[in-house]
Write an enzyme that holds these catalytic residues in place. Structure first.
Site, PDB file in Angstrom:
ATOM      1  N   LYS A 158       0.812  -1.198   0.000  1.00 22.94           N
ATOM      2  CA  LYS A 158       0.000   0.000   0.000  1.00 22.94           C
ATOM      3  C   LYS A 158       0.856   1.263   0.000  1.00 22.94           C
ATOM      4  O   LYS A 158       0.389   2.347  -0.352  1.00 22.94           O
ATOM      5  CB  LYS A 158      -0.893   0.024   1.253  1.00 22.94           C
ATOM      6  CG  LYS A 158      -1.858  -1.113   1.348  1.00 22.94           C
ATOM      7  CD  LYS A 158      -2.592  -1.038   2.702  1.00 22.94           C
ATOM      8  CE  LYS A 158      -3.475  -2.264   2.891  1.00 22.94           C
ATOM      9  NZ  LYS A 158      -4.005  -2.324   4.255  1.00 22.94           N
ATOM     10  N   ASP A 162       7.672   3.148  -2.273  1.00 25.04           N
ATOM     11  CA  ASP A 162       7.853   4.242  -1.320  1.00 25.04           C
ATOM     12  C   ASP A 162       9.217   4.184  -0.643  1.00 25.04           C
ATOM     13  O   ASP A 162       9.837   5.215  -0.403  1.00 25.04           O
ATOM     14  CB  ASP A 162       6.726   4.265  -0.278  1.00 25.04           C
ATOM     15  CG  ASP A 162       6.542   2.933   0.417  1.00 25.04           C
ATOM     16  OD1 ASP A 162       6.954   1.896  -0.134  1.00 25.04           O
ATOM     17  OD2 ASP A 162       5.981   2.919   1.533  1.00 25.04           O
ATOM     18  N   ASP A 166      14.258  -0.806   2.205  1.00 18.83           N
ATOM     19  CA  ASP A 166      14.816  -1.035   3.533  1.00 18.83           C
ATOM     20  C   ASP A 166      15.850  -2.158   3.377  1.00 18.83           C
ATOM     21  O   ASP A 166      16.987  -1.912   2.984  1.00 18.83           O
ATOM     22  CB  ASP A 166      13.651  -1.397   4.462  1.00 18.83           C
ATOM     23  CG  ASP A 166      14.022  -1.425   5.928  1.00 18.83           C
ATOM     24  OD1 ASP A 166      15.144  -1.844   6.230  1.00 18.83           O
ATOM     25  OD2 ASP A 166      13.207  -1.053   6.771  1.00 18.83           O
ATOM     26  N   PHE A 186      12.540   5.096  11.833  1.00 20.96           N
ATOM     27  CA  PHE A 186      11.229   4.660  11.352  1.00 20.96           C
ATOM     28  C   PHE A 186      10.410   5.890  10.963  1.00 20.96           C
ATOM     29  O   PHE A 186      10.109   6.738  11.805  1.00 20.96           O
ATOM     30  CB  PHE A 186      10.502   3.845  12.429  1.00 20.96           C
ATOM     31  CG  PHE A 186       9.313   3.133  11.871  1.00 20.96           C
ATOM     32  CD1 PHE A 186       9.453   1.889  11.269  1.00 20.96           C
ATOM     33  CD2 PHE A 186       8.051   3.717  11.903  1.00 20.96           C
ATOM     34  CE1 PHE A 186       8.358   1.228  10.720  1.00 20.96           C
ATOM     35  CE2 PHE A 186       6.952   3.068  11.364  1.00 20.96           C
ATOM     36  CZ  PHE A 186       7.103   1.828  10.764  1.00 20.96           C
ATOM     37  N   VAL A 187      10.095   5.995   9.684  1.00 17.54           N
ATOM     38  CA  VAL A 187       9.391   7.183   9.200  1.00 17.54           C
ATOM     39  C   VAL A 187       7.984   6.822   8.719  1.00 17.54           C
ATOM     40  O   VAL A 187       7.727   5.700   8.285  1.00 17.54           O
ATOM     41  CB  VAL A 187      10.152   7.898   8.066  1.00 17.54           C
ATOM     42  CG1 VAL A 187      11.418   8.540   8.599  1.00 17.54           C
ATOM     43  CG2 VAL A 187      10.477   6.957   6.909  1.00 17.54           C
ATOM     44  N   ARG A 189      -0.559   7.200   6.710  1.00 17.62           N
ATOM     45  CA  ARG A 189      -0.303   7.176   5.273  1.00 17.62           C
ATOM     46  C   ARG A 189      -0.753   8.495   4.623  1.00 17.62           C
ATOM     47  O   ARG A 189      -0.235   8.884   3.583  1.00 17.62           O
ATOM     48  CB  ARG A 189      -1.064   6.016   4.609  1.00 17.62           C
ATOM     49  CG  ARG A 189      -0.566   4.635   4.999  1.00 17.62           C
ATOM     50  CD  ARG A 189      -1.116   3.597   4.052  1.00 17.62           C
ATOM     51  NE  ARG A 189      -1.035   2.246   4.584  1.00 17.62           N
ATOM     52  CZ  ARG A 189       0.017   1.450   4.497  1.00 17.62           C
ATOM     53  NH1 ARG A 189       1.107   1.881   3.919  1.00 17.62           N
ATOM     54  NH2 ARG A 189      -0.009   0.231   4.992  1.00 17.62           N
TER      55      ARG A 189
HETATM   56  C1  PRP Z   1       7.271  -1.584   2.887  1.00 20.00           C
HETATM   57  C2  PRP Z   1       7.552  -0.726   1.667  1.00 20.00           C
HETATM   58  C3  PRP Z   1       8.286  -1.648   0.761  1.00 20.00           C
HETATM   59  C4  PRP Z   1       8.998  -2.588   1.707  1.00 20.00           C
HETATM   60  C5  PRP Z   1      10.452  -2.239   1.786  1.00 20.00           C
HETATM   61  O1  PRP Z   1       6.103  -2.282   2.657  1.00 20.00           O
HETATM   62  O2  PRP Z   1       6.369  -0.245   1.094  1.00 20.00           O
HETATM   63  O3  PRP Z   1       7.406  -2.365  -0.057  1.00 20.00           O
HETATM   64  O4  PRP Z   1       8.380  -2.458   2.974  1.00 20.00           O
HETATM   65  O5  PRP Z   1      11.136  -3.070   2.678  1.00 20.00           O
HETATM   66  P1  PRP Z   1      12.278  -4.061   2.228  1.00 20.00           P
HETATM   67  O6  PRP Z   1      13.260  -3.297   1.392  1.00 20.00           O
HETATM   68  O7  PRP Z   1      12.868  -4.482   3.564  1.00 20.00           O
HETATM   69  O8  PRP Z   1      11.692  -5.211   1.522  1.00 20.00           O
HETATM   70  P2  PRP Z   1       5.212  -2.917   3.825  1.00 20.00           P
HETATM   71  O9  PRP Z   1       5.516  -4.381   3.925  1.00 20.00           O
HETATM   72  O10 PRP Z   1       5.353  -2.088   5.065  1.00 20.00           O
HETATM   73  O11 PRP Z   1       3.750  -2.833   3.266  1.00 20.00           O
HETATM   74  P3  PRP Z   1       2.909  -1.524   2.909  1.00 20.00           P
HETATM   75  O12 PRP Z   1       3.517  -0.965   1.649  1.00 20.00           O
HETATM   76  O13 PRP Z   1       1.535  -2.075   2.680  1.00 20.00           O
HETATM   77  O14 PRP Z   1       2.965  -0.553   4.061  1.00 20.00           O
END
Ligand code: PRP
Length: 183
Positions: free
Chosen positions: A47, A104, A107, A156-157, A169
């Site tokens: 999302k 977005d 990580d 953590f942002v 969001r």
């Molecule tokens: C977050 C973000 C990326 C991912 C990055 O998604 O949107 O997709 O984590 O992390 P990584 O590099 O460690 O794989 P999240 O799982 O929080 O889901 P969301 O987008 O629904 O918030």
């Protein structure tokens, strides 16, 4: 955090809404130049990339289409589980298309590595990645991306699509949570 109490308190703003808007405009112009004469498909990764994808898609102002996929690596916690799951697939074939994946944040890099593997099997004409935030210090998997908005430290942002426990969001700025809020 007790979910009945709603979101935790916000800490300082790390990227203002004006800084986000300027950078998204610049990224859109770079993509517009690089894809001149082509008809790319933007794919927002739900999302978190919902807000960024909508803004970038318009900033690029190309004859292009937009689709979404759902991928999740955080089980509702502030740290990734290490397991990437596809929660919603594309609505169309990408075979022969110039695809731009819009994320977005990077990580650990596991989500992008997973997407690259998964989407390469569908034979796009080209596959590029555009990421708003890059948390370089957290990388566990080597990944390359084509467009990056901001490199950020390991904090953590939330905001501009990024959440904590589903909240924030819709915040226009990117901010950290007040550390006492997650205690
Ligand atoms: C977050 C973000 C990326 C991912 C990055 O998604 O949107 O997709 O984590 O992390 P990584 O590099 O460690 O794989 P999240 O799982 O929080 O889901 P969301 O987008 O629904 O918030």
């Amino acid at each position: 955090m007790d979910r009945r109490e709603g979101p935790g308190r916000l800490g300082r703003v790390v990227i203002t809404r004006q800084e986000v808007a300027t950078r998204v405009t610049d990224l859109g112009l770079a993509i517009r130049r690089d894809y001149a004469g082509r008809f790319p498909l933007f794919v927002g990764v739900l999302k978190g990339a919902l807000v960024f994808a909508a803004d970038l898609f318009r900033a690029a102002a190309l004859p292009s289409s937009l689709d979404f996929m759902g991928v999740s690596s955080y089980g509702g916690d502030a740290r990734p589980s290490g397991i990437v799951r596809l929660t919603a697939d594309l609505s169309m074939s990408i075979e022969g298309r110039d695809v731009i994946i819009v994320e977005d944040i990077i990580d650990t890099g596991r989500t992008i590595a997973y997407l690259r593997r998964n989407l390469a099997t569908r034979h796009p004409r080209s596959l590029a990645f555009c990421v708003l935030l890059d948390k370089v210090a957290r990388r566990e998997v080597e990944v390359t991306v084509d467009y990056v908005g901001f490199a950020i430290p390991d904090e953590f942002v939330v905001g501009y699509g990024l959440d904590h426990d589903g909240y924030y969001r819709n915040l226009r700025d990117v901010a950290v949570l007040d550390p006492s809020a997650s205690a």
